[in-house]
Design an enzyme around this catalytic site. Sequence first.
Site, short mmCIF file in Angstrom:
data_model
loop_
_atom_site.label_atom_id
_atom_site.label_comp_id
_atom_site.label_asym_id
_atom_site.label_seq_id
_atom_site.Cartn_x
_atom_site.Cartn_y
_atom_site.Cartn_z
N PRO A 7 0.86 -1.18 0.00
CG PRO A 7 0.15 -0.94 2.22
CD PRO A 7 0.90 -1.86 1.31
CG MET A 8 3.61 2.46 -1.53
SD MET A 8 4.83 2.27 -2.85
CE MET A 8 5.57 3.89 -2.87
CD GLN A 68 -2.52 -0.15 5.47
OE1 GLN A 68 -2.32 0.99 5.08
NE2 GLN A 68 -1.54 -1.03 5.67
CB CYS A 98 1.28 5.53 8.96
SG CYS A 98 1.40 7.14 8.14
CE LYS A 139 3.40 -2.33 4.68
NZ LYS A 139 3.61 -0.90 4.94
N GLY A 200 10.54 -4.15 2.57
CA GLY A 200 11.50 -3.06 2.73
C GLY A 200 12.74 -3.23 1.89
N GLY A 223 7.07 -2.30 -2.70
CA GLY A 223 6.39 -1.03 -2.94
C GLY A 223 7.11 -0.21 -3.98
C1 LIG Z 1 4.68 7.34 -0.59
C2 LIG Z 1 4.47 6.18 0.33
C3 LIG Z 1 3.21 5.93 0.83
C4 LIG Z 1 2.99 4.84 1.70
N1 LIG Z 1 1.72 4.59 2.15
C5 LIG Z 1 1.50 3.51 2.95
C6 LIG Z 1 0.17 3.15 3.35
O1 LIG Z 1 -0.83 3.80 2.98
N2 LIG Z 1 0.04 2.06 4.18
C7 LIG Z 1 1.10 1.32 4.60
O2 LIG Z 1 0.94 0.34 5.33
N3 LIG Z 1 2.36 1.61 4.18
C8 LIG Z 1 2.57 2.67 3.37
N4 LIG Z 1 3.84 2.93 2.92
C9 LIG Z 1 4.93 1.99 3.26
C10 LIG Z 1 5.06 0.91 2.17
O3 LIG Z 1 3.92 0.09 2.13
C11 LIG Z 1 6.30 0.02 2.42
O4 LIG Z 1 6.18 -0.55 3.69
C12 LIG Z 1 7.61 0.81 2.35
O5 LIG Z 1 7.62 1.67 1.23
C13 LIG Z 1 8.82 -0.13 2.29
O6 LIG Z 1 8.72 -0.98 1.18
P1 LIG Z 1 9.53 -0.71 -0.19
O7 LIG Z 1 10.98 -0.50 0.19
O8 LIG Z 1 9.30 -1.94 -1.02
O9 LIG Z 1 8.96 0.55 -0.80
C14 LIG Z 1 4.07 4.02 2.08
C15 LIG Z 1 5.34 4.28 1.55
C16 LIG Z 1 5.56 5.33 0.70
C17 LIG Z 1 6.94 5.56 0.16
#
Ligand SMILES: Cc1cc2nc3c(=O)[nH]c(=O)nc-3n(C[C@H](O)[C@H](O)[C@H](O)COP(=O)(O)O)c2cc1C
Length: 311
Positions: A7-8, A68, A98, A139, A200, A223
């Site tokens: 989720p992002m 979520q 978050c 999460k 991550g 993500g």
């Molecule tokens: C711009 C942005 C928005 C995010 N929004 C959420 C979210 O809405 N819910 C959540 O659980 N994590 C959110 N995350 C965290 C990501 O889900 C993920 O845990 C984090 O980016 C690490 O994974 P990655 O290195 O593969 O990006 C967000 C991350 C970014 C960068």
Amino acid sequence: MTLTLAPMEGVVDVHMRDILTRIGGFDLCVSEFVRVSNHVLPASVYHQYCPELKSGGKTAAGVPVHVQLMGGDPSLLAENAAFVAELGAPGIDINFGCPAKTVNRNDAGATLLQWPHRLNDIVSAVRRAVPAAIPVSAKMRLGFMDKSLYMENAQAIQSGGAMKLTVHARTKLEGYKAPAHWEYLAPLRESLTIPLVANGEIWTRQDYEACKKISGCTHFMVGRGAIARPSLALEIAGLEQAPFHWAHVQKWLVYYRDLIRVMDHDTREAGRLKQWIKLLARSYDEATDLFTEIRRLKTPDEICAALTVPV
Ligand SMILES: Cc1cc2nc3c(=O)[nH]c(=O)nc-3n(C[C@H](O)[C@H](O)[C@H](O)COP(=O)(O)O)c2cc1C
């Protein structure tokens, strides 16, 4: 092995989920967090965050989208979870990760990692409120200011009845600073009976291999890597051996432009396209040049006119 699209907020919306699941390699998506703070949100809000609820809770490519929720009040979260289950959500995920100051100041997201019993209260209230057939997951990060409670937090979530736990292997304090601490995931996985999803800093197939080796996990979430390298999920699944050619990626940019055209106004749409191009620059030099060229442009059409594929 399963692979989930992370989720992002502001990045992985219905359109990005559509694109990345059409490309393939993902088993599951999770919606952007829906902030629950003082009442049961109307259906319109859930449909805005997860339009897929209107089509069986799946993307056009058939991949389920879990909704979520984020908040600190167990009964309010439970009521919202029950409602979103009625709306057809195929699963509910709870956000304990978050790091945003405004969110944490308002008793939601990663701040809750300071009190394992509160995680347990929230997960068990949500679990009790939704039909048994609907999975409830959570999460979390490795901690708030430090990692001292990571094991207790995970256990609290498991005993609350979560069927799965995703861990973004960093604390709130560590933000998005590399590296992610995959080494903490191995003891966690060994201590849990529910599946642990590693998350991550997986940007490439090599990162995935390293994360798998260090954590011993068989479930993963990606993500930013999936946005920066749209072939990543297929590469992890062994269905592509190398990143897509830039021309192929540009076709998806045009497709994205066509999808976001239905949004409210040009500035926001242009912002979304620029944001994607900026992340693509992590994998494609062409995207770096393109970003310089388009950064001052105001509409998606102007941006697409700068591409080297037919628009
Ligand atoms: C711009 C942005 C928005 C995010 N929004 C959420 C979210 O809405 N819910 C959540 O659980 N994590 C959110 N995350 C965290 C990501 O889900 C993920 O845990 C984090 O980016 C690490 O994974 P990655 O290195 O593969 O990006 C967000 C991350 C970014 C960068």
